[in-house]
Design a protein around this motif. Structure first.
Motif, PDB file in Angstrom:
ATOM      1  N   GLY A  11      26.125 -26.251  20.594  1.00 41.91           N
ATOM      2  CA  GLY A  11      25.626 -26.470  22.023  1.00 41.91           C
ATOM      3  C   GLY A  11      24.869 -27.689  22.244  1.00 41.91           C
ATOM      4  O   GLY A  11      24.900 -28.557  21.574  1.00 41.91           O
ATOM      5  N   ALA A  12      24.256 -27.538  23.426  1.00 42.26           N
ATOM      6  CA  ALA A  12      23.690 -28.769  24.027  1.00 42.26           C
ATOM      7  C   ALA A  12      22.157 -29.191  23.415  1.00 42.26           C
ATOM      8  O   ALA A  12      21.655 -29.896  23.956  1.00 42.26           O
ATOM      9  N   THR A  24      23.033 -23.160  19.481  1.00 40.33           N
ATOM     10  CA  THR A  24      23.925 -22.199  20.030  1.00 40.33           C
ATOM     11  C   THR A  24      25.491 -22.568  19.578  1.00 40.33           C
ATOM     12  O   THR A  24      25.583 -23.991  19.398  1.00 40.33           O
ATOM     13  N   GLU A  25      26.356 -21.832  19.448  1.00 42.62           N
ATOM     14  CA  GLU A  25      27.753 -22.144  19.192  1.00 42.62           C
ATOM     15  C   GLU A  25      28.322 -22.058  20.420  1.00 42.62           C
ATOM     16  O   GLU A  25      28.407 -21.111  21.107  1.00 42.62           O
ATOM     17  N   PRO A  52      27.271 -20.557  25.410  1.00 41.32           N
ATOM     18  CA  PRO A  52      25.942 -20.633  25.383  1.00 41.32           C
ATOM     19  C   PRO A  52      25.629 -22.182  25.174  1.00 41.32           C
ATOM     20  O   PRO A  52      26.424 -23.020  24.462  1.00 41.32           O
ATOM     21  N   GLY A  53      24.631 -22.811  25.780  1.00 40.88           N
ATOM     22  CA  GLY A  53      24.194 -24.071  25.776  1.00 40.88           C
ATOM     23  C   GLY A  53      22.833 -24.805  25.419  1.00 40.88           C
ATOM     24  O   GLY A  53      22.439 -24.375  24.151  1.00 40.88           O
ATOM     25  N   VAL A  62      13.260 -16.489  22.869  1.00 38.10           N
ATOM     26  CA  VAL A  62      14.201 -17.266  22.779  1.00 38.10           C
ATOM     27  C   VAL A  62      15.037 -17.347  23.969  1.00 38.10           C
ATOM     28  O   VAL A  62      15.635 -16.299  24.452  1.00 38.10           O
ATOM     29  N   TYR A  63      15.194 -18.578  24.616  1.00 42.59           N
ATOM     30  CA  TYR A  63      15.862 -18.697  25.913  1.00 42.59           C
ATOM     31  C   TYR A  63      17.021 -19.423  25.631  1.00 42.59           C
ATOM     32  O   TYR A  63      16.905 -20.599  25.088  1.00 42.59           O
ATOM     33  N   TRP A  64      18.158 -19.271  26.344  1.00 38.94           N
ATOM     34  CA  TRP A  64      19.442 -20.000  26.468  1.00 38.94           C
ATOM     35  C   TRP A  64      20.202 -20.108  27.594  1.00 38.94           C
ATOM     36  O   TRP A  64      20.068 -18.869  28.365  1.00 38.94           O
ATOM     37  N   THR A  65      21.074 -20.972  27.963  1.00 37.08           N
ATOM     38  CA  THR A  65      21.962 -20.886  29.133  1.00 37.08           C
ATOM     39  C   THR A  65      23.239 -20.472  28.611  1.00 37.08           C
ATOM     40  O   THR A  65      23.629 -20.740  27.541  1.00 37.08           O
ATOM     41  N   ASN A  66      24.098 -19.768  29.420  1.00 39.23           N
ATOM     42  CA  ASN A  66      25.341 -19.206  29.363  1.00 39.23           C
ATOM     43  C   ASN A  66      26.023 -19.945  30.435  1.00 39.23           C
ATOM     44  O   ASN A  66      25.881 -19.925  31.494  1.00 39.23           O
ATOM     45  N   PHE A  67      27.048 -20.899  30.066  1.00 34.25           N
ATOM     46  CA  PHE A  67      27.671 -21.661  31.247  1.00 34.25           C
ATOM     47  C   PHE A  67      28.741 -20.866  31.620  1.00 34.25           C
ATOM     48  O   PHE A  67      29.270 -21.139  32.765  1.00 34.25           O
ATOM     49  N   GLY A  68      29.290 -19.882  31.067  1.00 32.62           N
ATOM     50  CA  GLY A  68      30.282 -18.888  31.282  1.00 32.62           C
ATOM     51  C   GLY A  68      31.748 -19.372  31.431  1.00 32.62           C
ATOM     52  O   GLY A  68      31.912 -20.580  31.186  1.00 32.62           O
ATOM     53  N   SER A  69      32.596 -18.612  31.491  1.00 36.62           N
ATOM     54  CA  SER A  69      34.146 -19.067  31.851  1.00 36.62           C
ATOM     55  C   SER A  69      34.621 -18.081  32.409  1.00 36.62           C
ATOM     56  O   SER A  69      36.171 -18.196  32.868  1.00 36.62           O
ATOM     57  N   ASP A  70      34.244 -16.961  32.953  1.00 35.75           N
ATOM     58  CA  ASP A  70      34.731 -15.922  33.691  1.00 35.75           C
ATOM     59  C   ASP A  70      34.647 -15.673  34.983  1.00 35.75           C
ATOM     60  O   ASP A  70      35.083 -14.917  35.789  1.00 35.75           O
ATOM     61  N   GLY A  71      33.995 -16.598  35.564  1.00 34.34           N
ATOM     62  CA  GLY A  71      33.603 -16.393  36.951  1.00 34.34           C
ATOM     63  C   GLY A  71      32.462 -15.563  37.484  1.00 34.34           C
ATOM     64  O   GLY A  71      31.770 -15.592  38.731  1.00 34.34           O
TER      65      GLY A  71
END
Length: 83
Positions: A11-12, A24-25, A52-53, A62-71
């Motif tokens: 991830g980022a 993250t992967e 996840p980024g 632990v906190y992370w962002t999910n950029f998603g792809s399913d709308g």
């Protein structure tokens, strides 16, 4: 010094505490991983995440962002309390 190998599409970011690195992967079925700073096998903290980024860690979570792809889950911020 490599801490772990064989991880896909990291991830980022990376987050650290006194004993571990957190990464993250970033895939459609991504994982959040914890790796000992001394090296070794990664521990899966969460799986099935949508791209996840960015990641952060503090004393209890632990906190992370999910950029998603399913709308439906674009732009989510996730938390996992681990202590």
């Amino acid at each position: 010094t490599p801490l772990a190998t064989g991880l896909d599409h990291l991830g980022a970011g990376i987050a650290l505490d006194k004993t571990s690195a957190y990464v993250t992967e970033r895939t459609a079925s991504g994982r959040v991983l914890k790796v000992p700073l001394s090296g070794g096998a990664p521990e899966t903290l969460a799986e099935g995440q949508l791209n996840p980024g960015f990641i952060a860690v503090e004393d209890t979570s632990v906190y992370w962002t999910n950029f998603g792809s399913d709308g439906a889950s674009n732009g989510t911020v996730m938390r996992l309390t681990q202590k």
